[in-house]
Design a protein around this motif. Structure first.
Motif, mmCIF file in Angstrom:
data_model
loop_
_atom_site.group_PDB
_atom_site.id
_atom_site.type_symbol
_atom_site.label_atom_id
_atom_site.label_comp_id
_atom_site.label_asym_id
_atom_site.label_seq_id
_atom_site.Cartn_x
_atom_site.Cartn_y
_atom_site.Cartn_z
ATOM 1 N N THR A 141 1.002 -1.210 -0.099
ATOM 2 C CA THR A 141 -0.038 -0.189 0.076
ATOM 3 C C THR A 141 0.821 1.201 0.069
ATOM 4 O OG1 THR A 141 -1.830 -1.099 1.019
ATOM 5 C CG2 THR A 141 -1.366 1.378 1.403
ATOM 6 N N VAL A 142 0.821 2.149 -1.138
ATOM 7 C CA VAL A 142 1.556 3.369 -1.160
ATOM 8 C C VAL A 142 0.775 4.511 -0.514
ATOM 9 C CG1 VAL A 142 2.724 4.698 -2.775
ATOM 10 C CG2 VAL A 142 2.430 2.536 -3.158
ATOM 11 N N ILE A 143 1.582 5.093 0.465
ATOM 12 C CA ILE A 143 0.745 6.149 0.984
ATOM 13 C C ILE A 143 1.452 7.411 0.611
ATOM 14 C CG2 ILE A 143 0.234 7.287 3.245
ATOM 15 C CD1 ILE A 143 0.387 4.578 4.584
ATOM 16 N N LYS A 144 0.480 8.102 -0.065
ATOM 17 C CA LYS A 144 1.319 9.427 -0.715
ATOM 18 C C LYS A 144 0.921 10.786 -0.104
ATOM 19 C CE LYS A 144 0.610 7.327 -5.341
ATOM 20 N NZ LYS A 144 0.114 7.426 -6.823
ATOM 21 N N SER A 145 0.420 10.685 1.077
ATOM 22 C CA SER A 145 -0.071 11.905 1.959
ATOM 23 C C SER A 145 0.527 12.082 3.200
ATOM 24 C CB SER A 145 -1.751 11.962 2.038
ATOM 25 O OG SER A 145 -1.941 10.564 2.619
ATOM 26 N N MET A 146 1.717 11.502 3.323
ATOM 27 C CA MET A 146 2.652 11.975 4.645
ATOM 28 C C MET A 146 3.207 13.140 4.699
ATOM 29 S SD MET A 146 2.547 8.900 6.456
ATOM 30 C CE MET A 146 3.688 9.658 7.633
ATOM 31 N N HIS A 147 3.062 13.880 5.836
ATOM 32 C CA HIS A 147 3.689 14.977 6.119
ATOM 33 C C HIS A 147 4.430 15.065 7.464
ATOM 34 C CE1 HIS A 147 0.905 16.972 8.990
ATOM 35 N NE2 HIS A 147 0.197 15.949 8.596
ATOM 36 N N THR A 148 5.199 16.057 7.632
ATOM 37 C CA THR A 148 6.014 16.128 8.932
ATOM 38 C C THR A 148 5.859 17.812 9.217
ATOM 39 O OG1 THR A 148 8.184 15.668 10.226
ATOM 40 C CG2 THR A 148 8.170 15.899 7.598
ATOM 41 N N ASP A 149 6.237 18.118 10.580
ATOM 42 C CA ASP A 149 6.470 19.412 10.715
ATOM 43 C C ASP A 149 8.164 19.672 10.979
ATOM 44 O OD1 ASP A 149 7.312 18.176 13.247
ATOM 45 O OD2 ASP A 149 5.627 19.000 14.194
ATOM 46 N N GLN A 150 9.126 18.752 10.393
ATOM 47 C CA GLN A 150 10.357 18.930 10.584
ATOM 48 C C GLN A 150 10.912 19.002 9.157
ATOM 49 O OE1 GLN A 150 11.934 19.688 13.493
ATOM 50 N NE2 GLN A 150 9.649 19.540 14.437
ATOM 51 N N PHE A 151 11.852 20.046 8.870
ATOM 52 C CA PHE A 151 12.479 20.188 7.599
ATOM 53 C C PHE A 151 14.047 19.828 7.447
ATOM 54 C CE2 PHE A 151 12.390 24.262 9.068
ATOM 55 C CZ PHE A 151 13.527 24.903 8.435
ATOM 56 N N ASN A 152 14.704 19.512 8.612
ATOM 57 C CA ASN A 152 16.034 19.209 8.625
ATOM 58 C C ASN A 152 16.326 17.502 8.886
ATOM 59 O OD1 ASN A 152 17.491 21.484 7.743
ATOM 60 N ND2 ASN A 152 17.225 22.257 9.908
ATOM 61 N N HIS A 153 17.323 17.114 8.453
ATOM 62 C CA HIS A 153 17.277 15.619 8.371
ATOM 63 C C HIS A 153 17.092 14.954 10.080
ATOM 64 C CE1 HIS A 153 18.071 15.174 4.519
ATOM 65 N NE2 HIS A 153 19.034 16.246 4.208
ATOM 66 N N ALA A 154 18.106 15.398 10.854
ATOM 67 C CA ALA A 154 18.103 14.812 12.199
ATOM 68 C C ALA A 154 16.858 15.070 12.870
ATOM 69 C CB ALA A 154 19.451 15.517 12.978
ATOM 70 N N PRO A 155 16.391 16.521 13.117
ATOM 71 C CA PRO A 155 15.188 16.471 14.009
ATOM 72 C C PRO A 155 13.908 15.641 13.044
ATOM 73 C CG PRO A 155 16.127 18.355 13.543
ATOM 74 C CD PRO A 155 16.909 17.707 12.478
ATOM 75 N N ALA A 156 13.873 15.502 11.917
ATOM 76 C CA ALA A 156 13.028 14.787 11.157
ATOM 77 C C ALA A 156 12.886 13.142 11.375
ATOM 78 C CB ALA A 156 12.825 14.888 9.657
ATOM 79 N N GLN A 157 14.268 12.744 11.560
ATOM 80 C CA GLN A 157 14.546 11.489 11.798
ATOM 81 C C GLN A 157 14.283 11.036 13.226
ATOM 82 O OE1 GLN A 157 18.606 10.894 10.566
ATOM 83 N NE2 GLN A 157 17.938 10.778 8.423
ATOM 84 N N LEU A 158 14.337 11.950 14.107
ATOM 85 C CA LEU A 158 14.362 11.700 15.489
ATOM 86 C C LEU A 158 12.771 11.888 15.757
ATOM 87 C CD1 LEU A 158 17.046 13.973 17.098
ATOM 88 C CD2 LEU A 158 16.908 11.702 17.312
ATOM 89 N N PHE A 159 11.888 12.721 14.983
ATOM 90 C CA PHE A 159 10.660 12.979 15.328
ATOM 91 C C PHE A 159 9.984 11.592 14.940
ATOM 92 C CE2 PHE A 159 6.445 14.953 13.645
ATOM 93 C CZ PHE A 159 5.726 14.844 14.913
ATOM 94 N N LEU A 160 10.355 11.177 13.654
ATOM 95 C CA LEU A 160 9.841 9.889 13.234
ATOM 96 C C LEU A 160 9.883 8.740 14.144
ATOM 97 C CD1 LEU A 160 8.422 8.217 11.094
ATOM 98 C CD2 LEU A 160 10.520 8.091 9.828
ATOM 99 N N TYR A 161 11.130 8.625 14.674
ATOM 100 C CA TYR A 161 11.522 7.439 15.297
ATOM 101 C C TYR A 161 11.201 7.344 16.851
ATOM 102 C CZ TYR A 161 12.985 5.412 11.047
ATOM 103 O OH TYR A 161 12.900 4.967 9.694
ATOM 104 N N THR A 162 11.438 8.551 17.544
ATOM 105 C CA THR A 162 11.132 8.822 18.919
ATOM 106 C C THR A 162 9.921 9.940 19.358
ATOM 107 O OG1 THR A 162 12.509 10.817 19.251
ATOM 108 C CG2 THR A 162 13.524 8.658 19.001
ATOM 109 N N GLY A 163 9.200 10.354 18.365
ATOM 110 C CA GLY A 163 7.963 10.955 18.951
ATOM 111 C C GLY A 163 8.442 12.487 18.939
ATOM 112 N N THR A 164 9.792 12.816 19.148
ATOM 113 C CA THR A 164 10.325 14.257 19.216
ATOM 114 C C THR A 164 11.489 14.698 18.372
ATOM 115 O OG1 THR A 164 11.036 15.585 21.227
ATOM 116 C CG2 THR A 164 11.693 13.266 21.479
#
Length: 483
Positions: A141-164
């Protein structure tokens, strides 16, 4: 200061609990020795699982992270209108009130240079860059509507995997093994595999345990040298000597545990014992030589240097052996177009070739072994890429800047319907048009499929009930994609 006052200062709550007949250490040790809830001896203290457990679709998770974030426009999010407007000035509405990591001035739109077709009975759109993966279109299943509130790599990765987006949180794999344990007492419940020239930007915090007991942190497995650092005995030390040394060390640690009641002492005891058992189980688990010639041809694996293909095959072997959560990080997906090493014409096809056959092989192999239905497979970056050409400092190479407003992931197996596309972006692939999906929604859905209630799975720390999904109830279960 007199001796009496010093003694009073020394009698802390830790000393009190350690000396009490129902101290933390005694409770944790009793819990460790218990085999209830099918949680392995990897767990130094078992939570009350009745609070947050429910029937699960997935026994294991394989999370495939493309560190740097692949451009969705080149793989799954086909936009004919964007191709028509290639190299035309982008709409003013894309720029007003918005900043970018590297784009300056008024950029031009950038349509994909690659051809797209629909594949499978589902008619899933995929790029010509994935000739093997196209064959499993009806399994994902391809989900094409993901979004995040982070636009730098480390914070975005941390947000995805740790919730912060900040360091210090507990990673997704740690939460899942905290709640579920491992089905194999001789292997860690959470294992990490890396490919590419570097670690992900978020570093080892992406598989850290944060405020959870350290026994739940991910164990990095290497494909060259010792599979796990220090798992082999030093020269002159055989297994019998190692056992006697551990027994002596265990006695000292148990004495310390009795005196002070620190749960981390119990973790230390448990980790030493797990390491001893791993000396026998890990070399066998990571020995790809035992696989058939047909399997190596399926994955495109090679001996020696670590590769994404090798790691996909290792992930399947770990699932077979009861490892609960396997995290693969593949570095090198930050396609800014500043040179031939990170552009759309040279670098993207090279990286696509590295992952195409292994991704197809992993889904196919799990399926033919009867493991896909109970294994949740996720493919993702940390954010998306812009619909405009970055053209940093006048670069003539084609590339895309960071874009948090929309990106594409896919999921397969473990309770996912398969053969569908979920959500959509606008005609230029810049904003989400349908079924906006947040990182919190994804986290909740993953936990749900593994049998964990996202809002109930929590640990008190620093005055808050810490959860993977954060303190606010912002999450929504993606019911439409569930089988």
């Amino acid at each position: 200061m007199d001796l009496k006052h010093k003694r009073l200062q020394a009698i802390t709550r830790r000393h009190f609990l350690g000396k009490g007949s129902t101290g933390i250490g005694a409770l944790a040790l009793s819990s460790m020795l218990s085999d209830s809830h099918n949680v392995s001896a990897n767990s130094p203290s078992q939570p009350d699982v009745t609070k947050f457990r429910m029937p699960a679709k997935a026994k294991s998770v394989i999370f495939l992270h493309m560190a740097g974030s692949p451009p969705q426009q080149e793989f799954f999010d086909y936009k004919p209108e964007l191709v028509k407007r290639n190299m035309q000035p982008c709409p003013d509405s894309f720029l007003k009130g918005r900043g970018f990591a590297f784009i300056k001035g008024h950029p031009k739109m950038l349509g994909t240079p690659y051809q797209f077709k629909q594949y499978g009975e589902s008619g899933t759109w995929m790029s010509e860059l994935l000739p093997h993966f196209q064959n499993v279109a009806d399994d994902v299943t391809v989900i094409k509507s993901m979004h995040t509130d982070q636009f730098n790599h480390a914070p975005a990765q941390l947000f995805l995997y740790t919730g912060t987006p900040r360091f210090g949180g507990a990673s997704m794999g740690s939460w899942i093994t905290y709640g579920l344990g491992s089905e194999n007492k001789n292997l860690p419940g959470f294992m990490v595999l890396l490919s590419g020239p570097s670690d992900p930007s978020g570093g080892k915090s992406l598989w850290g345990s944060g405020f959870l007991p350290s026994v739940f942190q991910g164990v990095q497995c290497r494909t060259t040298g010792d599979p796990i650092l220090y798992v082999t005995n030093p020269k002159g030390i055989n297994r019998e000597v190692r056992r006697r040394s551990l027994d002596a060390l265990k006695s000292l640690n148990e004495f310390e545990l009795k005196q002070f009641g620190n749960p981390e002492t119990l973790t230390r005891i448990n980790q030493y014992e797990l390491a001893f058992r791993m000396q026998m189980s890990v070399p066998e688990a990571v020995d790809l030589r035992s696989e058939t010639k047909q399997t190596h041809e399926l994955y495109g694996t090679t001996g020696g240097a670590p590769s994404f293909a090798n790691n996909c095959l290792l992930a399947r072997r770990m699932v077979e052996r009861g490892v609960r959560y396997i995290q693969l990080f593949d570095y090198g997906w930050d396609m800014h177009g500043t040179g031939a090493g990170n552009d759309l014409i040279t670098a993207v096809p090279r990286k696509a070739k590295e992952i195409d056959r292994p991704l197809y092989a992993l889904i196919t192999d799990l399926k033919q072994r009867g493991l896909l239905d109970e294994t949740l497979v996720i493919w993702s970056g940390e954010f998306g890429r812009t619909s405009m050409n970055e053209e940093r400092n006048g670069s003539k190479f084609l590339g895309r800047d960071h874009h948090p407003h929309c990106y594409t992931i896919w999921m397969a197996g473990g309770g996912i319907k398969g053969g569908m596309s979920y959500g959509a972006t606008d005609e230029l692939g810049y904003f989400i048009a349908e079924k906006k999906t947040s990182v919190r929604d994804l986290q909740t859905t993953i936990l749900h499929l593994t049998g964990l209630k996202s809002r109930k799975l929590k640990v008190p720390y620093q005055g808050l009930d810490q959860r993977l999904i954060g303190p606010a109830d912002e999450d929504h279960l993606l019911k439409d994609i569930l089988a």
